[in-house]
Design a protein around this motif. Structure first.
Motif, short mmCIF file in Angstrom:
data_model
loop_
_atom_site.label_atom_id
_atom_site.label_comp_id
_atom_site.label_asym_id
_atom_site.label_seq_id
_atom_site.Cartn_x
_atom_site.Cartn_y
_atom_site.Cartn_z
N GLY A 197 0.82 -1.21 0.00
CA GLY A 197 0.00 0.00 0.00
C GLY A 197 0.84 1.25 0.00
O GLY A 197 2.05 1.17 0.08
N SER A 198 0.15 2.40 -0.12
CA SER A 198 -1.29 2.53 -0.10
C SER A 198 -1.93 2.63 -1.48
O SER A 198 -3.15 2.54 -1.61
CB SER A 198 -1.69 3.77 0.71
OG SER A 198 -1.23 4.97 0.07
N SER A 199 -1.11 2.81 -2.54
CA SER A 199 -1.68 2.93 -3.89
C SER A 199 -1.96 1.54 -4.47
O SER A 199 -1.61 1.24 -5.63
CB SER A 199 -0.72 3.72 -4.80
OG SER A 199 -0.42 4.98 -4.25
N THR A 214 -2.01 4.46 -14.44
CA THR A 214 -2.66 4.90 -13.22
C THR A 214 -1.81 5.95 -12.51
O THR A 214 -0.62 6.11 -12.80
CB THR A 214 -2.92 3.73 -12.24
OG1 THR A 214 -1.66 3.23 -11.77
CG2 THR A 214 -3.71 2.62 -12.90
N LEU A 215 -2.43 6.62 -11.55
CA LEU A 215 -1.72 7.52 -10.66
C LEU A 215 -1.84 7.02 -9.23
O LEU A 215 -2.89 6.54 -8.80
CB LEU A 215 -2.30 8.94 -10.73
CG LEU A 215 -2.04 9.77 -11.97
CD1 LEU A 215 -2.60 11.17 -11.78
CD2 LEU A 215 -0.56 9.84 -12.30
N GLY A 216 -0.73 7.16 -8.50
CA GLY A 216 -0.71 6.91 -7.07
C GLY A 216 -0.16 8.12 -6.35
O GLY A 216 0.16 9.14 -6.96
N SER A 217 -0.06 8.00 -5.05
CA SER A 217 0.62 9.04 -4.26
C SER A 217 1.50 8.34 -3.24
O SER A 217 1.26 7.19 -2.88
CB SER A 217 -0.40 9.95 -3.57
OG SER A 217 -1.11 9.25 -2.56
N GLY A 221 6.60 5.18 0.65
CA GLY A 221 6.43 3.83 0.11
C GLY A 221 5.19 3.56 -0.68
O GLY A 221 5.05 2.47 -1.27
N SER A 222 4.25 4.48 -0.74
CA SER A 222 2.92 4.15 -1.25
C SER A 222 2.82 4.06 -2.77
O SER A 222 1.80 3.60 -3.29
CB SER A 222 1.89 5.15 -0.73
OG SER A 222 1.69 4.97 0.64
N ILE A 223 3.81 4.50 -3.51
CA ILE A 223 3.92 4.19 -4.94
C ILE A 223 4.90 3.05 -5.16
O ILE A 223 4.60 2.07 -5.86
CB ILE A 223 4.37 5.43 -5.75
CG1 ILE A 223 3.28 6.50 -5.78
CG2 ILE A 223 4.77 5.03 -7.17
CD1 ILE A 223 3.72 7.81 -6.40
N ILE A 224 6.06 3.15 -4.54
CA ILE A 224 7.14 2.20 -4.79
C ILE A 224 6.77 0.80 -4.32
O ILE A 224 6.97 -0.19 -5.05
CB ILE A 224 8.44 2.67 -4.14
CG1 ILE A 224 8.86 4.03 -4.72
CG2 ILE A 224 9.55 1.64 -4.32
CD1 ILE A 224 9.04 4.05 -6.22
#
Length: 555
Positions: A197-199, A214-217, A221-224
């Motif tokens: 998580g979180s994306s 897609t997009l994450g934030s 750690g929440s993208i990687i």
């Protein structure tokens, strides 16, 4: 699968088995729709390939939207990757198809459907909730800058991807990928896979071709992490390269928005569209060269590693050795050989001098909690409609503890309890500055930036499951690229909620970490590695939607 297509689908499989066609394409069609045209597999199609198909008239953006919506419908009841689809997506696609027919295209994302994380606000019929019922029905005064930039680039916002509720900043006893509104996201490489998580929903959606990207934030750690665990490329940009205005926040000092995609070039195309100065986010004023954005797509060169100095922070790997498997260690060492063969100089033992101290410190959490108290209230103040009248963290906490669907206390509010009652001070308090400066030291002189400067490095590499926290505090960029998979005989490891945290065929990634605003370099390195290894294609998910363009074109 449609019954009318069953016979043709079986013959397609036979053709594939004989090796007569590229599995990235299909030529099989049923009934009166039979054609010799080749159609892309949406699980693997790149943005460039989709753009070429749109330009040639082989299919339309309306076709793409229909296919992606059907694909979401096939798997979402199992994986819960998407919380909501855009009821206007087909109308938007029709408008963008008309523009293309008139000879006007806005760029490589014209008519391309994108899913965005459900903390990135849109001024449309979609909700922006961070997975919480407290914000269901809330409205914002305008699109976030990120959403506006996507639309300006011609992208179709297809819907909102599920996430770890409040971007993993609520509970100490919840799970990656769970939100009250969206349910539990599962990874697609093993049943009940922890998606990280979180994306989470963004990463799973990218993997399975539920959208073109897609997009994450990310805060830490929440993208990687979900990109690593779901076989994706993820770019965590420098804090300030992409706007955070009208993105539900954790920390103004660490939050950043970035792409999750199936290839490095796709991620670079999306980053190109969303990066840039935003008057509503003063952190973006730090973008070098008066806000000029490099050509990230042009950075995708096979020769990018030639002459590069790449560091290896061995002490960071050792300190977090329990977080990676022997398979990851072996794959990491093999990656070093690939980088050397591509012309890079490997500088070993470029250690983070304060890593051990940092990992035993609480200052990062102090900074995040202090920011969250102020930043969340500032976001809530901007809402033009606020049905549950939540105006502060205390108000959100009260709602969460009293609304049954939020699953309290089975999933607690410990992070918020500590923020409000244990720490109790925010980022305007005198105690904030020394904590923030210490956090900067751990990522700066005592960490990633210090290692880069002392050793004249272009980047530092780490296994992606270890990398995020060493870049988080200082707001430095990371690009993760697929590195490998757990072996087929891997023992299944589960957490207390029954999620599979490791097991057969679960992916992991390699991170390229750099100094601030060096995304173009990192993208080049990741691309050069990706093109030499093609690791993503070495393992397939256990669950894949079957709908393809072939099933919707002409309908």
């Amino acid at each position: 699968m449609k019954f009318a297509n069953l016979q043709m689908s079986v013959s397609c499989l036979a053709t594939l088995a004989l090796g007569n066609i590229n599995p990235r394409f299909t030529t099989c069609r049923s009934g009166l729709r039979a054609s010799s045209q080749q159609y892309l597999s949406l699980k693997d199609a790149t943005i460039d390939e989709l753009g070429a198909g749109l330009d040639s008239g082989q299919f339309t953006s309306v076709d793409l939207v229909k296919a992606y919506l059907d694909r979401i419908g096939e798997v979402n009841d199992v994986l819960h990757a998407v919380t909501e689809t855009n009821p206007d997506a087909l109308a938007l696609a029709t408008e963008l198809d008309a523009e293309r027919s008139a000879g006007f295209t806005r760029g490589p994302l014209h008519g391309i459907p994108i899913l965005i994380k459900n903390n990135i606000a849109t001024d449309d019929k979609l909700n922006t909730t961070a997975g919480s019922y407290s914000l269901l029905g809330a409205r914002v005064p305008r699109d976030s800058a990120i959403a506006n930039k996507l639309r300006s680039a011609g992208a179709i916002i297809l819907g909102k991807a599920n996430l770890s509720q409040w971007a993993n900043f609520r509970s100490n006893n919840s799970t990656n990928g769970w939100s009250a509104l969206g349910g539990q996201v599962y990874g697609p490489y093993y049943p009940n896979q922890d998606p990280s998580g979180s994306s989470s929903g963004s990463a799973v959606s990218s993997t399975l071709g539920l959208a073109s990207g897609t997009l994450g934030s990310e805060t830490d750690g929440s993208i990687i992490s979900p990109s690593s665990k779901n076989n994706n490329v993820g770019i965590k940009p420098t804090v300030g390269l992409t706007s955070r205005n009208l993105v539900i926040p954790i920390s103004e000092h660490q939050d950043t928005v970035g792409p999750i995609a199936r290839t490095v070039k796709d991620a670079a195309i999306i980053l190109q569209a969303i990066a840039g100065v935003d008057p509503y986010d003063n952190y973006t004023s730090a973008i070098p060269d008066n806000g000029t954005i490099p050509d990230y797509v042009a950075a995708c060169q096979l020769s990018a590693l030639s002459g590069a100095r790449i560091g290896v922070a061995r002490n960071a790997i050792e300190l977090l050795s329990s977080s990676i498997s022997s398979a990851q260690v072996t794959a990491f060492e093999e990656a070093i050989s690939v980088l050397e063969a591509a012309g890079a100089t490997i500088v070993d033992n470029t250690n983070f001098t304060a890593a051990a101290e940092f990992l035993n410190s609480t200052v990062e959490m102090q900074v995040l909690q202090a920011d969250f108290l102020v930043n969340l209230a500032s976001y809530l103040e901007l809402l033009t409609e606020n049905p549950n009248n939540v105006t502060s963290l205390a108000g959100v906490r009260d709602f969460t503890q009293s609304f049954p669907a939020e699953e309290y206390p089975a999933r607690d509010t410990a992070v918020w309890d500590d923020t409000i009652f244990k720490q109790g001070w925010n980022n305007t308090d005198p105690r904030f500055w020394p904590a923030y400066q210490q956090n900067l030291y751990y990522g700066g002189e005592g960490g990633l930036l210090g290692a880069i400067e002392r050793n004249n490095l272009d980047a530092v590499i780490l296994p992606s499951d270890q990398s995020p926290t060493f870049a988080a505090g200082v707001g430095a960029p990371i690009v993760t690229v697929p590195l490998g998979f757990s072996p087929a005989n891997m023992t299944v490891v589960k957490n207390s909620w029954g999620l599979v945290t490791d097991g057969p065929n679960i992916p992991f990634g390699l991170s390229f970490m750099g100094a601030k605003f060096t995304e173009a370099k990192l993208i080049g390195f990741a691309y050069a590695f990706e093109q030499r290894t093609n690791i993503r294609d070495q393992q397939q998910p256990y669950i894949v939607p079957s709908t393809e363009l072939i099933d919707v074109v002409g309908q």
